[in-house]
Design an enzyme around this catalytic site. Sequence first.
Site, PDB file in Angstrom:
ATOM      1  N   SER A 144       0.855  -1.190   0.000  1.00  0.00           N
ATOM      2  CA  SER A 144       0.000   0.000   0.000  1.00  0.00           C
ATOM      3  C   SER A 144       0.886   1.234   0.000  1.00  0.00           C
ATOM      4  O   SER A 144       2.069   1.164   0.359  1.00  0.00           O
ATOM      5  CB  SER A 144      -0.883  -0.003   1.256  1.00  0.00           C
ATOM      6  OG  SER A 144      -1.526   1.241   1.442  1.00  0.00           O
ATOM      7  N   TYR A 157      -3.916  -0.859   9.939  1.00  0.00           N
ATOM      8  CA  TYR A 157      -3.700  -1.040   8.500  1.00  0.00           C
ATOM      9  C   TYR A 157      -2.320  -0.517   8.102  1.00  0.00           C
ATOM     10  O   TYR A 157      -1.572  -1.174   7.377  1.00  0.00           O
ATOM     11  CB  TYR A 157      -4.794  -0.333   7.710  1.00  0.00           C
ATOM     12  CG  TYR A 157      -4.749  -0.602   6.223  1.00  0.00           C
ATOM     13  CD1 TYR A 157      -5.318  -1.757   5.697  1.00  0.00           C
ATOM     14  CD2 TYR A 157      -4.144   0.300   5.358  1.00  0.00           C
ATOM     15  CE1 TYR A 157      -5.286  -2.014   4.327  1.00  0.00           C
ATOM     16  CE2 TYR A 157      -4.108   0.063   3.994  1.00  0.00           C
ATOM     17  CZ  TYR A 157      -4.682  -1.098   3.486  1.00  0.00           C
ATOM     18  OH  TYR A 157      -4.635  -1.344   2.119  1.00  0.00           O
TER      19      TYR A 157
END
Length: 252
Positions: A144, A157
């Site tokens: 990410s 996350y």
Amino acid sequence: MMTAFDLSGRTALVTGANTGLGQAIAVGLAEAGADIIAVGRSAPTETAEAVLALGRGFHALAADLSTTAPIGDVVAEAVAQAGAIDILINNAGIIRRADSLDFSEADWDAVIDTNLKSAFFLSQAVARTWVGGGRGGKIINICSMLSFQGGIRVPSYTASKSGLAGLTRLLACEWAAKGINVNGIAPGYFATNNTEALRADETRNRDILARIPAGRWGDPSDLKGAAVFLASDAASYVHGTILTVDGGWMAR
């Protein structure tokens, strides 16, 4: 040169392939010639239809990767079905949003267990089949932009994706000499279920688009080329890299 990108005769195990990014990656690999084994909690009906329409093999394995419990059976059944796994895509992931002052331990553990712990132990299990068989393979971790940045309101996350980037580099260092390529893809802001809340927030949506040089949210199909490249012989000397596919976000 195009034969270097040909995945014919290879089998890719793709986690979280039922929708979104995982679905697009699975279809992209199938377009390049690979057969697909899709692992996830829900039936990947649309993915199966798309892959089978391309004339590729498809097999679905139901498994909940929020724990490591099913990993042994997943790998064993995948090998039994295909003979061997050639490509592993660690895409399964979840996200929880809350201010860090209010973030719960349950949400922390759920995200870390799915996004990071299961990805490592699935990589380990697949790599053991390769080393035991005297062969190599390709692992692609879906990281990410938050592997590089902090983000807001997504502490677990961010931690999981930062950890996954670190594992990508560590496993590349350990396994490159064994013929195993471990790399990552870091998607930018893509139109998926995970970003539905952001896209629905008029202010956040506007601010995000203002920073993306390409001027649009990514479409899951934008990941196909990067996945095929890293899964193919064209990337045989690529180890430990994290390829950003972000419309230029990280260059801004």
